[in-house]
Enzyme design. Structure first.
Site, short mmCIF file in Angstrom:
data_model
loop_
_atom_site.label_atom_id
_atom_site.label_comp_id
_atom_site.label_asym_id
_atom_site.label_seq_id
_atom_site.Cartn_x
_atom_site.Cartn_y
_atom_site.Cartn_z
N GLY A 13 0.82 -1.21 0.00
CA GLY A 13 0.00 0.00 0.00
C GLY A 13 0.85 1.26 0.00
CD GLN A 14 -1.70 6.46 -0.62
OE1 GLN A 14 -1.19 7.39 -1.22
NE2 GLN A 14 -2.73 6.61 0.16
CB ILE A 41 -4.63 -8.78 7.70
CG1 ILE A 41 -4.30 -8.39 9.13
CG2 ILE A 41 -5.96 -8.18 7.30
CD1 ILE A 41 -2.86 -8.35 9.45
CB ALA A 72 -6.33 -0.39 6.47
CE1 TYR A 73 -13.62 -3.63 2.11
CE2 TYR A 73 -13.88 -1.27 2.45
CZ TYR A 73 -14.28 -2.44 1.84
OH TYR A 73 -15.32 -2.43 0.95
CB THR A 74 -7.97 2.35 2.64
OG1 THR A 74 -7.61 1.72 1.41
CG2 THR A 74 -6.93 2.03 3.69
CB THR A 113 -7.91 6.58 10.16
OG1 THR A 113 -8.57 7.63 9.47
CG2 THR A 113 -8.98 5.75 10.88
CG ASP A 114 -8.23 11.70 9.53
OD1 ASP A 114 -8.09 10.56 9.03
OD2 ASP A 114 -8.52 12.70 8.84
CE1 TYR A 137 -10.22 3.11 6.69
CE2 TYR A 137 -10.65 5.38 7.36
CZ TYR A 137 -9.76 4.37 7.03
OH TYR A 137 -8.41 4.63 7.04
N1 LIG Z 1 -4.90 6.84 2.80
C1 LIG Z 1 -5.22 7.73 3.72
O1 LIG Z 1 -5.54 8.88 3.42
C2 LIG Z 1 -5.19 7.34 5.17
C3 LIG Z 1 -5.62 8.29 6.11
C4 LIG Z 1 -5.61 7.96 7.46
C5 LIG Z 1 -5.14 6.71 7.86
N2 LIG Z 1 -4.76 5.82 6.93
C6 LIG Z 1 -4.32 4.50 7.40
O2 LIG Z 1 -3.01 4.27 6.95
C7 LIG Z 1 -2.79 2.88 6.78
C8 LIG Z 1 -2.21 2.61 5.42
O3 LIG Z 1 -3.13 3.07 4.45
P1 LIG Z 1 -2.69 3.37 2.95
O4 LIG Z 1 -3.00 4.77 2.66
O5 LIG Z 1 -1.33 2.85 2.73
O6 LIG Z 1 -3.79 2.48 2.24
P2 LIG Z 1 -3.67 1.57 0.94
O7 LIG Z 1 -2.75 2.17 -0.04
O8 LIG Z 1 -5.09 1.27 0.57
O9 LIG Z 1 -2.99 0.27 1.50
C9 LIG Z 1 -3.66 -0.65 2.32
C10 LIG Z 1 -3.13 -2.00 2.00
O10 LIG Z 1 -3.86 -2.92 2.80
C11 LIG Z 1 -3.82 -4.12 2.13
N3 LIG Z 1 -4.91 -5.00 2.47
C12 LIG Z 1 -6.24 -4.88 2.22
N4 LIG Z 1 -6.90 -5.98 2.64
C13 LIG Z 1 -5.95 -6.81 3.16
C14 LIG Z 1 -5.98 -8.10 3.72
N5 LIG Z 1 -7.12 -8.79 3.83
N6 LIG Z 1 -4.81 -8.65 4.13
C15 LIG Z 1 -3.65 -7.99 4.00
N7 LIG Z 1 -3.55 -6.76 3.47
C16 LIG Z 1 -4.70 -6.19 3.05
C17 LIG Z 1 -3.89 -3.82 0.62
O11 LIG Z 1 -3.08 -4.79 0.04
P3 LIG Z 1 -3.04 -5.19 -1.53
O12 LIG Z 1 -2.86 -3.90 -2.25
O13 LIG Z 1 -1.85 -6.08 -1.61
O14 LIG Z 1 -4.36 -5.83 -1.82
C18 LIG Z 1 -3.33 -2.41 0.53
O15 LIG Z 1 -2.11 -2.38 -0.16
C19 LIG Z 1 -4.15 2.21 7.04
O16 LIG Z 1 -4.19 1.78 8.37
C20 LIG Z 1 -5.13 3.35 6.88
O17 LIG Z 1 -6.30 3.12 7.64
C21 LIG Z 1 -4.75 6.09 5.59
#
Ligand SMILES: NC(=O)c1ccc[n+]([C@@H]2O[C@H](COP(=O)([O-])OP(=O)(O)OC[C@H]3O[C@@H](n4cnc5c(N)ncnc54)[C@H](OP(=O)(O)O)[C@@H]3O)[C@@H](O)[C@H]2O)c1
Length: 307
Positions: A13-14, A41, A72-74, A113-114, A137
């Site tokens: 992920g990001q 997960i 995460a499920y984002t 998350t916020d 979420y």
């Molecule tokens: N993006 C935002 O703006 C934001 C804001 C606040 C907090 N966060 C938090 O930051 C963290 C990282 O988010 P991110 O922005 O990096 O999101 P992301 O790019 O959507 O990455 C999340 C990753 O979780 C993986 N995932 C989904 N279902 C899964 C499962 N069943 N088992 C294992 N992995 C699984 C996905 O893997 P695959 O791609 O390999 O399927 C994806 O790469 C999360 O906890 C999120 O809640 C994000």
């Protein structure tokens, strides 16, 4: 610096991919950053096996193991109608991961998350402020935080917000695409937050992981980590246009009411960094500087020009 071994579920992920990149660049450190295809997960047995064998490999190599959960499920809107899956990935998965960490004696950093907050505040949220999520979420992420903190593992929750980076889809890439497709854009001007470059967040997570691995600090804690300062989505979009060398006046503000979404967004979700700084961690730079650095580092990808 201690020699670290970092297991990063959600490593594609990001945030996970940036963390994997910077740990891999450190000499003597080891990282394993599986995507969901390699480590799901929600598969409790696979999670327990992965944590156990990672702990063993790290200790055999005389490294200090840490797990950083970036999975995460984002999909915030989709979660409203996909509650079961969101709960499995955001709450039950982290609960099982934390139990496995507790059994193996490995500390866990869990990214959150916020959106655990309502967004009604008029000052930055402190980690101890009462959460009141308004979306599936946010609720499932809060359940995940609580499960991790109650697991008995040495567990730190790190909340972040408004993340963008080179990997995956995000607001910066969307604005770059729309700048090519449309002459003018309406972007919400009444939601305020702190844009956060995934690479800066990853540095913060790594700094914290080093401390936790060395058993510095308490056994469990909640911290906030975003780039500093605050801005509306509209002004963030204008800053992106500026980085693209485009006229910022092409972006005009609209209101949340103009664009209702299935999952209501917090009006104000700025996260205070006081606890982060008081823990002696390096303060995060202002969001505007981070955005400039992101375009200097990953401009081609963010502009959508990379193959
Ligand atoms: N993006 C935002 O703006 C934001 C804001 C606040 C907090 N966060 C938090 O930051 C963290 C990282 O988010 P991110 O922005 O990096 O999101 P992301 O790019 O959507 O990455 C999340 C990753 O979780 C993986 N995932 C989904 N279902 C899964 C499962 N069943 N088992 C294992 N992995 C699984 C996905 O893997 P695959 O791609 O390999 O399927 C994806 O790469 C999360 O906890 C999120 O809640 C994000």
């Amino acid at each position: 610096m201690s020699r670290l071994a970092v297991l990063v579920p959600g490593g594609r992920g990001q945030v996970g991919s940036e963390l994997a990149r910077i740990v891999a660049a450190r000499s003597g450190a080891m990282v394993h950053a599986p995507g969901s295809g390699e480590l799901d997960i929600t598969d409790h047995e696979a999670v327990a096996d992965a944590v156990d064998s990672f702990a063993e490999t790290a200790r055999d190599a005389d490294l200090r193991p840490v797990v950083v959960n970036a999975s995460a499920y984002t999909a915030v809107d989709a979660a409203e109608t996909d509650q079961e899956r969101a709960a499995l990935v955001n709450a039950e998965g982290p609960a099982q991961l934390a139990k496995a960490c507790q059994r193996s004696g490995i500390p866990l950093l869990h990214v959150s998350t916020d959106y655990v907050f309502s967004g009604d505040a008029d000052r930055p949220y402190e980690p101890a402020d009462e959460p009141a999520p308004r979306t599936v979420y946010g609720r499932t992420k809060l359940d995940g935080e609580r499960a991790v903190l109650d697991s008995g593992a040495r567990a730190w929750v790190v909340r972040t917000a408004w993340v963008y980076g080179a990997r995956g889809g995000n607001f910066v890439k969307t604005m770059a695409r729309l700048s090519r497709e449309r002459e003018s854009l309406s972007v919400v001007g009444d939601q305020i937050g702190s844009p956060t470059w995934a690479a800066d967040l990853a540095q913060g997570l790594l700094e914290l992981a080093e401390r936790v691995a060395e058993r510095r600090g308490p056994d469990r804690k909640v911290l906030h980590c975003t780039n500093s300062g605050q801005v509306s989505w509209c002004d963030f979009a204008r800053a992106i246009f500026a980085e693209l060398g485009l006229d910022e006046a092409r972006v005009q503000p609209c209101t949340t009411a103009d664009f209702p979404r299935p999952a209501p967004r917090p009006a104000y979700s700025v996260l205070s960094d006081t606890a982060w700084r008081e823990a002696g961690l390096t303060p995060m730079r202002p969001w505007r500087e981070a955005l400039r650095a992101a375009f200097e580092t990953d401009g081609e990808v963010l502009r959508g020009e990379a193959g």
